[in-house]
Design an enzyme around this catalytic site. Structure first.
Site, PDB file in Angstrom:
ATOM      1  N   GLY A 166      74.146  48.444  34.657  1.00 18.35           N
ATOM      2  CA  GLY A 166      72.704  48.595  34.834  1.00 18.35           C
ATOM      3  C   GLY A 166      71.929  48.204  33.590  1.00 18.35           C
ATOM      4  O   GLY A 166      70.840  47.622  33.675  1.00 18.35           O
TER       5      GLY A 166
ATOM      6  N   ALA B 261      77.645  50.262  31.750  1.00 20.08           N
ATOM      7  CA  ALA B 261      76.533  49.454  31.226  1.00 20.08           C
ATOM      8  C   ALA B 261      76.141  48.282  32.121  1.00 20.08           C
ATOM      9  O   ALA B 261      75.362  47.428  31.690  1.00 20.08           O
ATOM     10  CB  ALA B 261      76.850  48.939  29.822  1.00 20.08           C
TER      11      ALA B 261
END
Length: 301
Positions: A246, A244
């Protein structure tokens, strides 16, 4: 009145198995631990933006199982307005994640209720007061396209995270203000690995207005109608879990754009938020607060 971020996307329960390394095809390795964590690319981005001060609304679907209740409770606890999340009969979305000691991970996603999101759901959503719509590709393409089209008609900018990467039409890209692929996704979309500026040029030629290439430890490269080509450096940290990161970047980038930051400034902030997130386990559990990001940026002035 502050405009809100509207995130339309997936909500998943992450089943995380820790192992010394990610197994090779056909190989079995012994697990070192197991956790159930709140995730889903849409929900992750919503929580990231909310923790960093944005007013956030979430649209999507969860199942009628116990996981669905947990996912809704997690959004509410993070300050996300979850009134737009509907409950479908059946299971919620699940992600099975193998997390290696190196910090890398492999993920298999079962859509569950996320696969039941339709264009009709989008029509029922309220776009007034929205300053930015965040989309990903963990719900059906029909719903993603409907959301982008509705946002464009309402004059609301769209940020698209093309993950998991798949083919989509140029009509969709023409409604996208910010396209935010990582290196793997950009290579799949452009048909090869190119220098950041050449990659961005190829993506811009497909129809989107701006590109943010998420380059991991190398930072983020921005280019488009609203920003000059620029590489925004990352922050050096010891990663323990890249899950996560990104999503954290997208949520933070959206929050700072709505707060009035210039794109490069917003990307620096988002790099800082993502850097903090990879030093912790989990998806939503790893999202930092405003104070934590402010401290990191001050220490790296």
């Amino acid at each position: 009145m502050q405009k809100s971020v509207l995130v339309i996307g997936s909500l998943n329960l992450d089943l995380v198995i820790h192992a010394e390394r990610i197994p090779l095809p056909g190989e079995t390795v012994r697990g070192l631990g197991y956790e159930e964590l709140l995730g889903g690319k849409g929900a992750n981005q919503a929580v990231a933006a909310a923790r960093l001060g944005a007013s956030v609304r979430m649209g999507g679907r969860v199942g009628s199982d116990a996981y669905g209740h947990s996912l809704l409770d997690g959004l509410t606890a993070a300050g996300v307005n979850a009134a737009g999340v509907q409950v479908s009969e059946g299971p919620s979305g699940l992600a099975v994640i193998t997390h290696a000691a190196s910090g890398q991970n492999s993920i298999v996603v079962q859509p569950g209720a996320n696969g039941a999101v339709t264009a009709a759901d989008i029509v029922e959503m309220e776009f007034s007061g929205v300053g930015l719509v965040l989309l990903q590709l963990e719900i059906p393409m029909e719903a993603v396209c409907a959301a982008a089209k509705t946002a464009r008609q309402a004059g609301v900018p769209v940020m698209l995270d093309p993950a998991p990467v798949q083919a989509f039409s140029n009509d969709l890209l023409q409604a996208v203000t910010w396209l935010t692929p990582n290196e793997t996704e950009a290579a799949a979309l452009t048909g090869g690995v190119f220098p950041p500026q050449e990659t961005a040029e190829k993506l811009l030629a497909m129809g989107c207005r701006n590109v943010v290439l998420k380059l991991g430890e190398c930072g983020a490269f921005l280019m488009g109608s609203d920003c000059e080509p620029v590489l925004v450096p990352s922050f050096a940290v010891k990663a323990v879990d890249t899950t996560a990161a990104g999503d954290c970047f997208n949520g933070a980038f959206a929050a700072r754009l709505l707060a009035g930051d210039a794109p490069a400034e917003a990307a620096r902030y988002a790099n800082g938020a993502a850097a903090i997130s990879v030093t912790r386990m989990g998806a939503q559990a790893s999202m930092p607060s405003q104070d934590e990001v402010a401290e990191l940026l001050e220490n790296h002035r």
